[in-house]
Design a protein around this motif. Structure first.
Motif, PDB file in Angstrom:
ATOM      1  N   UNK A 230       0.847  -1.199   0.000  1.00  0.00           N
ATOM      2  CA  UNK A 230       0.000   0.000   0.000  1.00  0.00           C
ATOM      3  C   UNK A 230       0.878   1.244   0.000  1.00  0.00           C
ATOM      4  N   UNK A 231       1.643   1.457  -1.070  1.00  0.00           N
ATOM      5  CA  UNK A 231       2.555   2.606  -1.100  1.00  0.00           C
ATOM      6  C   UNK A 231       1.800   3.924  -1.232  1.00  0.00           C
ATOM      7  N   UNK A 232       2.406   5.023  -0.783  1.00  0.00           N
ATOM      8  CA  UNK A 232       1.760   6.326  -0.962  1.00  0.00           C
ATOM      9  C   UNK A 232       1.648   6.672  -2.441  1.00  0.00           C
ATOM     10  N   UNK A 233       0.587   7.383  -2.781  1.00  0.00           N
ATOM     11  CA  UNK A 233       0.324   7.690  -4.187  1.00  0.00           C
ATOM     12  C   UNK A 233       0.290   9.188  -4.473  1.00  0.00           C
ATOM     13  N   UNK A 234       0.534  10.012  -3.456  1.00  0.00           N
ATOM     14  CA  UNK A 234       0.604  11.456  -3.675  1.00  0.00           C
ATOM     15  C   UNK A 234       1.942  11.970  -3.164  1.00  0.00           C
ATOM     16  N   UNK A 235       2.369  13.098  -3.699  1.00  0.00           N
ATOM     17  CA  UNK A 235       3.657  13.671  -3.300  1.00  0.00           C
ATOM     18  C   UNK A 235       3.683  14.004  -1.818  1.00  0.00           C
ATOM     19  N   UNK A 236       2.615  14.594  -1.314  1.00  0.00           N
ATOM     20  CA  UNK A 236       2.605  14.986   0.102  1.00  0.00           C
ATOM     21  C   UNK A 236       2.671  13.770   1.013  1.00  0.00           C
ATOM     22  N   UNK A 237       1.951  12.711   0.658  1.00  0.00           N
ATOM     23  CA  UNK A 237       1.994  11.500   1.483  1.00  0.00           C
ATOM     24  C   UNK A 237       3.369  10.839   1.409  1.00  0.00           C
ATOM     25  N   UNK A 238       3.972  10.858   0.215  1.00  0.00           N
ATOM     26  CA  UNK A 238       5.302  10.268   0.062  1.00  0.00           C
ATOM     27  C   UNK A 238       6.336  11.043   0.870  1.00  0.00           C
ATOM     28  N   UNK A 239       6.228  12.362   0.893  1.00  0.00           N
ATOM     29  CA  UNK A 239       7.172  13.160   1.669  1.00  0.00           C
ATOM     30  C   UNK A 239       6.990  12.929   3.167  1.00  0.00           C
ATOM     31  N   UNK A 240       5.740  12.792   3.597  1.00  0.00           N
ATOM     32  CA  UNK A 240       5.492  12.505   5.013  1.00  0.00           C
ATOM     33  C   UNK A 240       6.094  11.157   5.401  1.00  0.00           C
ATOM     34  N   UNK A 259      20.028  13.945  -2.558  1.00  0.00           N
ATOM     35  CA  UNK A 259      20.494  15.067  -1.751  1.00  0.00           C
ATOM     36  C   UNK A 259      19.435  15.609  -0.802  1.00  0.00           C
ATOM     37  N   UNK A 260      18.170  15.385  -1.123  1.00  0.00           N
ATOM     38  CA  UNK A 260      17.103  15.953  -0.304  1.00  0.00           C
ATOM     39  C   UNK A 260      16.026  14.917  -0.041  1.00  0.00           C
ATOM     40  N   UNK A 261      15.271  15.173   1.008  1.00  0.00           N
ATOM     41  CA  UNK A 261      14.151  14.296   1.336  1.00  0.00           C
ATOM     42  C   UNK A 261      13.118  14.305   0.221  1.00  0.00           C
ATOM     43  N   UNK A 262      12.903  15.461  -0.405  1.00  0.00           N
ATOM     44  CA  UNK A 262      11.916  15.544  -1.488  1.00  0.00           C
ATOM     45  C   UNK A 262      12.302  14.623  -2.646  1.00  0.00           C
ATOM     46  N   UNK A 267      11.563   9.476  -5.672  1.00  0.00           N
ATOM     47  CA  UNK A 267      12.188   8.381  -6.412  1.00  0.00           C
ATOM     48  C   UNK A 267      12.174   7.046  -5.676  1.00  0.00           C
ATOM     49  N   UNK A 268      12.111   7.072  -4.347  1.00  0.00           N
ATOM     50  CA  UNK A 268      12.231   5.825  -3.588  1.00  0.00           C
ATOM     51  C   UNK A 268      10.985   5.452  -2.797  1.00  0.00           C
ATOM     52  N   UNK A 269      10.036   6.374  -2.682  1.00  0.00           N
ATOM     53  CA  UNK A 269       8.866   6.118  -1.839  1.00  0.00           C
ATOM     54  C   UNK A 269       7.572   6.142  -2.642  1.00  0.00           C
ATOM     55  N   UNK A 270       7.378   7.163  -3.446  1.00  0.00           N
ATOM     56  CA  UNK A 270       6.126   7.349  -4.176  1.00  0.00           C
ATOM     57  C   UNK A 270       5.833   6.153  -5.083  1.00  0.00           C
TER      58      UNK A 270
END
Length: 280
Positions: A230-240, A259-262, A267-270
């Protein structure tokens, strides 16, 4: 906490596991720890490298008798796991810890303001713990996704987060209540420089099981790989969620390829069906 019965001692006299309803290949029981032999086996693993399909063929039946599957990297040496420095005596119980409290403590203990002076590495977040990410929506059955990721690792071995490869992986069986408990159950010490009691990280893994359908799929001496149903599907959820990853394993970002969390989140969560973590 009631003690979970350990079926592994029965394999000493019954290596095939027939008395447990299993048909195991040649393998070995591991009881070696950094402090000497443990009072009972911590895990069983196959004698040879696993092939795609092994997770389903062996792991699924074993799970029905309380033995959960995980891939372990043994290298080309039969006694490799004897040298992992397992320390079950250090571990508490994952259920005794609160995942959000653990993550908040890690986040705030990183002294972010001192090294992220420009405030851009972990943006949009700052020194204060931002709180947990919202739960995802299942896109696959967690058990099916775990088997898919295991087969992918056995066929290819690539880990996108670190650009590295897992080789010489063998199927192991661990007596554990749930997949998230596997690292603590064997006394795994991969994150030793970050946290001595892996059960605290296990509390986070339990939370991710509940919110994102993760399963612990692979372990090396210093890496952890989980499948994600159930991976996150939005940018805000992926960043959280990336913020949780940073608290859980800062090296993924501070010593990783992003280099950044964003960037890490994108690339690795969304939408990703596999997460990997590495501790220096």
């Amino acid at each position: 906490m009631a003690t979970l019965p350990n079926p592994l001692p029965r394999l000493a006299a019954d290596p095939s596991g027939r008395s447990l309803g299993l048909a195991l290949p040649l393998g070995r029981l591991i009881d070696a720890t950094a402090e000497g032999p443990w009072h009972e086996p911590l895990l069983w693993h196959g004698a040879y490298d696993a092939a795609p399909g092994a997770w389903t063929a062996l792991g699924s039946p074993a799970a029905r008798v309380g033995l959960l599957p995980v891939l372990v990297q043994t290298g080309d040496c039969q006694d490799a796991l004897d040298k992992w420095g397992l320390r079950p005596a250090l571990m508490s119980y994952p259920g005794d810890h609160d995942a959000e409290e653990v993550l908040a403590e890690f986040w705030e203990g990183e002294e972010i303001a001192e090294w992220d002076t420009a405030g851009d590495v972990l943006a949009p977040f700052g020194p204060d713990w931002p709180g947990p990410a919202p739960a995802g929506t299942l896109t696959a059955d967690p058990a099916v996704r775990a088997a898919e990721v295991a087969d992918s690792l056995l066929a290819d071995g690539s880990l996108p987060t670190h650009g590295s490869y897992l080789e010489e992986m063998r199927l192991a069986l661990v007596p554990a209540r749930r997949s998230a408990d596997i690292p603590a159950a064997i006394g795994w010490t991969g994150p030793l420089n970050h946290e001595n009691d892996v059960a605290r990280l296990g509390a986070v893994l339990r939370s991710w099981e509940d919110r994102f359908g993760i399963r612990v799929v692979a372990l090396t001496p210093d890496q952890l790989v989980v499948s994600v149903a159930a991976p996150p599907t939005t940018t805000s959820d992926a960043e959280a969620l990336a913020a949780e990853h940073f608290a859980f394993c800062p090296d993924n970002i501070t010593q990783g390829e992003h280099d950044t969390l964003r960037t890490y989140a994108a690339e690795e969560v969304l939408g990703q069906r596999m997460w990997s973590f590495w501790w220096d």
